[in-house]
Design an enzyme around this catalytic site. Structure first.
Site, PDB file in Angstrom:
ATOM      1  N   CYS A 110       0.895  -1.359   0.172  1.00 40.89           N
ATOM      2  CA  CYS A 110       0.134  -0.064   0.179  1.00 40.89           C
ATOM      3  C   CYS A 110       1.061   1.228   0.154  1.00 40.89           C
ATOM      4  O   CYS A 110       1.094   1.836   1.135  1.00 40.89           O
ATOM      5  CB  CYS A 110      -0.987   0.043   1.197  1.00 40.89           C
ATOM      6  SG  CYS A 110      -1.601  -1.546   1.636  1.00 40.89           S
ATOM      7  N   GLU A 134       0.197   0.691  -5.458  1.00 45.33           N
ATOM      8  CA  GLU A 134      -0.850   1.360  -5.014  1.00 45.33           C
ATOM      9  C   GLU A 134      -2.007   1.140  -6.120  1.00 45.33           C
ATOM     10  O   GLU A 134      -1.980   1.160  -7.188  1.00 45.33           O
ATOM     11  CB  GLU A 134      -0.440   2.814  -5.144  1.00 45.33           C
ATOM     12  CG  GLU A 134      -1.712   3.849  -4.774  1.00 45.33           C
ATOM     13  CD  GLU A 134      -2.170   3.416  -3.667  1.00 45.33           C
ATOM     14  OE1 GLU A 134      -3.711   3.194  -3.412  1.00 45.33           O
ATOM     15  OE2 GLU A 134      -1.720   3.326  -2.567  1.00 45.33           O
ATOM     16  N   ARG A 139      -3.463   8.295  -6.531  1.00 50.61           N
ATOM     17  CA  ARG A 139      -2.292   7.946  -5.579  1.00 50.61           C
ATOM     18  C   ARG A 139      -1.246   7.284  -6.484  1.00 50.61           C
ATOM     19  O   ARG A 139       0.082   7.881  -5.879  1.00 50.61           O
ATOM     20  CB  ARG A 139      -3.099   7.238  -4.513  1.00 50.61           C
ATOM     21  CG  ARG A 139      -3.830   8.152  -3.484  1.00 50.61           C
ATOM     22  CD  ARG A 139      -4.568   7.308  -2.522  1.00 50.61           C
ATOM     23  NE  ARG A 139      -3.424   6.678  -1.553  1.00 50.61           N
ATOM     24  CZ  ARG A 139      -2.938   7.384  -0.688  1.00 50.61           C
ATOM     25  NH1 ARG A 139      -3.408   8.536  -0.370  1.00 50.61           N
ATOM     26  NH2 ARG A 139      -1.897   6.569   0.182  1.00 50.61           N
ATOM     27  N   CYS A 231      -1.171   4.297  11.046  1.00 49.22           N
ATOM     28  CA  CYS A 231      -1.145   5.413  11.884  1.00 49.22           C
ATOM     29  C   CYS A 231      -2.340   5.516  12.829  1.00 49.22           C
ATOM     30  O   CYS A 231      -3.160   6.918  12.756  1.00 49.22           O
ATOM     31  CB  CYS A 231      -1.076   6.567  10.933  1.00 49.22           C
ATOM     32  SG  CYS A 231      -2.381   6.781   9.614  1.00 49.22           S
TER      33      CYS A 231
END
Length: 462
Positions: A110, A134, A139, A231
């Site tokens: 990713c 990706e 992106r 995250c």
């Protein structure tokens, strides 16, 4: 000050995770400006910024005292550094602790926007190869631009759903799954993410992560590694996914030594096979944003089979490997092709890739949706070769071309795609540099020049 109040469900979960007093320190940290840090590209030789502090777990990363205008810094556009929050650089320390072969094959599943991919690229250097994937097209374009500017030429970019990688099982020495998540660790850096948070979204993210990990688990070689990071802080997106990996695939724990002075929180994820070390970064303890990371090792397997390699019978509907004798062809006088590189043509585009990875690249190219690879040297226009921006930004030599060193002001004008005058250079193609780093190409016509910096990359700021 955060623009949006923190959700009550999030606050309660963090209280259980940290305790009352630590929660107050955590909340105070969220009211402070986010630290600014960069990671240097060791292959491009930019000096450490003045008045900066090194990041303990990432030797090429530095904390800045304030946020400069990166957009108007030529070093930024030259790929001399990447703006990356400090916690993410822990990956560098992790990779240096793993027992890897001399020339690793790596996968970043990713990968966009490319922070961890460029870090892996530097770690692999001239010997390894990175497959950076990706699935989202927009992106993927950002990943491509950042990879090109980093300039090492040891990366293949693909645009595939994780399910498509089943045909490459048992292939990689290490796999990074930096999974899309609820973003709790970015609340300080991106207050908008607070408004998007909800318990329902946490469950949605966990389901997506679980699916990605189910596909990723078979991709490392036996005794290869899987690195999982998010995250976010909650255990549903973190420990629960680790437990599932252990239960379904038997992955072994890997402990990463850390310096207590770094402020990283190590804890144990209890599984049916015992305790597995995991690592969290809290903004009141480290000079970075929130991060979770765990490292696991795939157990040995007796039925391990390498994927078939294409070798000499490589066939692709659009991609052609150029024969070695092409180096002596009169149409290639300005390329100075290196012997340790293989060359491919896609339509009118010419690419270079380290020759040691030919068999593996051709395996990937016939199975996956490849968007970019190695270094794009340039394009053919009828019988004329036009050198490309990726070659200028790369580490590959360009000895047949004139070079013009630009001042900072001239470089900014070049990056804005404005005309620049090259009074000292000969007519023809000229490589323009900033402090020894390739920036791009100019066609010098004598009294004027054509600026070939890519239009989509140009600086739009005044």
């Amino acid at each position: 000050m955060n623009e949006y109040p923190l959700p009550s469900h999030f606050l309660e979960a963090m209280k259980q995770q940290l305790g009352e007093s630590d929660l107050n320190l955590f909340l105070q940290a969220l009211q402070q400006p986010a630290p600014v840090s960069i990671r240097l590209n060791p292959s491009k030789g930019m000096p450490a910024p003045a008045a900066s502090e090194p990041v303990g777990w990432s030797p090429h990363a530095f904390l800045l005292q304030s946020r400069p205008s990166f957009t108007l810094d030529p070093y930024f556009h030259a790929g001399a550094y990447y703006v990356q929050e400090a916690s993410s650089g822990f990956l560098n320390h992790v990779l240096n602790q793993l027992e890897l072969p001399e020339a690793p094959l790596a996968l970043d599943l990713c990968a966009a926007p490319g922070g961890k991919s460029t870090l892996i690229s530097s770690f692999l250097g001239e010997k390894g190869l990175l497959l950076a994937n990706e699935v989202i097209k927009s992106r993927n374009q950002v990943l491509k631009e950042n990879t090109i500017k980093w300039g090492l030429g040891n990366t293949v970019i693909t645009q595939n759903d994780p399910a498509h990688f089943a045909q490459l099982s048992n292939s990689f020495d290490f796999v990074l799954v930096d999974a899309p998540c609820s973003g709790e660790g970015l609340f300080r850096k991106d207050p908008q993410s607070i408004q998007e948070w909800s318990p329902e979204n946490v469950h949605l993210c966990q389901g997506r992560q679980s699916r990605i990990l189910q596909e990723a688990a078979a991709l490392p070689k036996p005794e290869g590694y899987l690195i999982y990071s998010t995250c976010t802080y909650n255990s549903l997106e973190n420990e629960e996914n680790i437990r599932s990996l252990v239960a379904n695939f038997g992955y072994k724990p890997v402990e990463i030594p850390i310096d207590p002075a770094w402020g990283i929180s190590q804890s144990a994820c209890e599984t049916e096979r015992g305790a597995y070390p995991v690592y969290r970064f809290y903004p009141h303890r480290v000079p970075g944003e929130g991060l979770f990371m765990a490292v696991l090792q795939r157990p040995p397997s007796e039925d391990y089979r390498k994927p078939a390699k294409m070798g000499k019978d490589f066939r692709h509907p659009h991609l052609q490997r150029l024969p070695g004798k092409i180096r002596n062809h009169p149409s290639f006088p300005t390329l100075d092709l290196a012997e340790n590189y293989a060359y491919y043509q896609y339509s009118n585009h010419l690419f270079a890739l380290p020759a040691r990875w030919v068999a593996w690249f051709e395996t990937i190219a016939t199975r996956m949706n490849v968007q970019y690879f190695g270094v794009e040297l340039g394009d053919w226009a009828r019988d004329t070769f036009l050198p490309g921006p990726a070659w200028a930004l790369s580490l590959l030599p360009k000895p047949s071309y004139a070079v013009e060193e630009l001042t900072t002001e001239e470089t900014i004008r070049y990056l804005k795609k404005e005309p620049i005058t090259l009074s000292k250079a000969d007519r023809g193609w000229v490589l323009v540099n900033y402090k020894g780093l390739g920036m791009g190409w100019v066609k010098n016509l004598g009294n004027r020049s054509n600026n070939y910096y890519p239009k989509e990359w140009r600086i739009r700021m005044d």
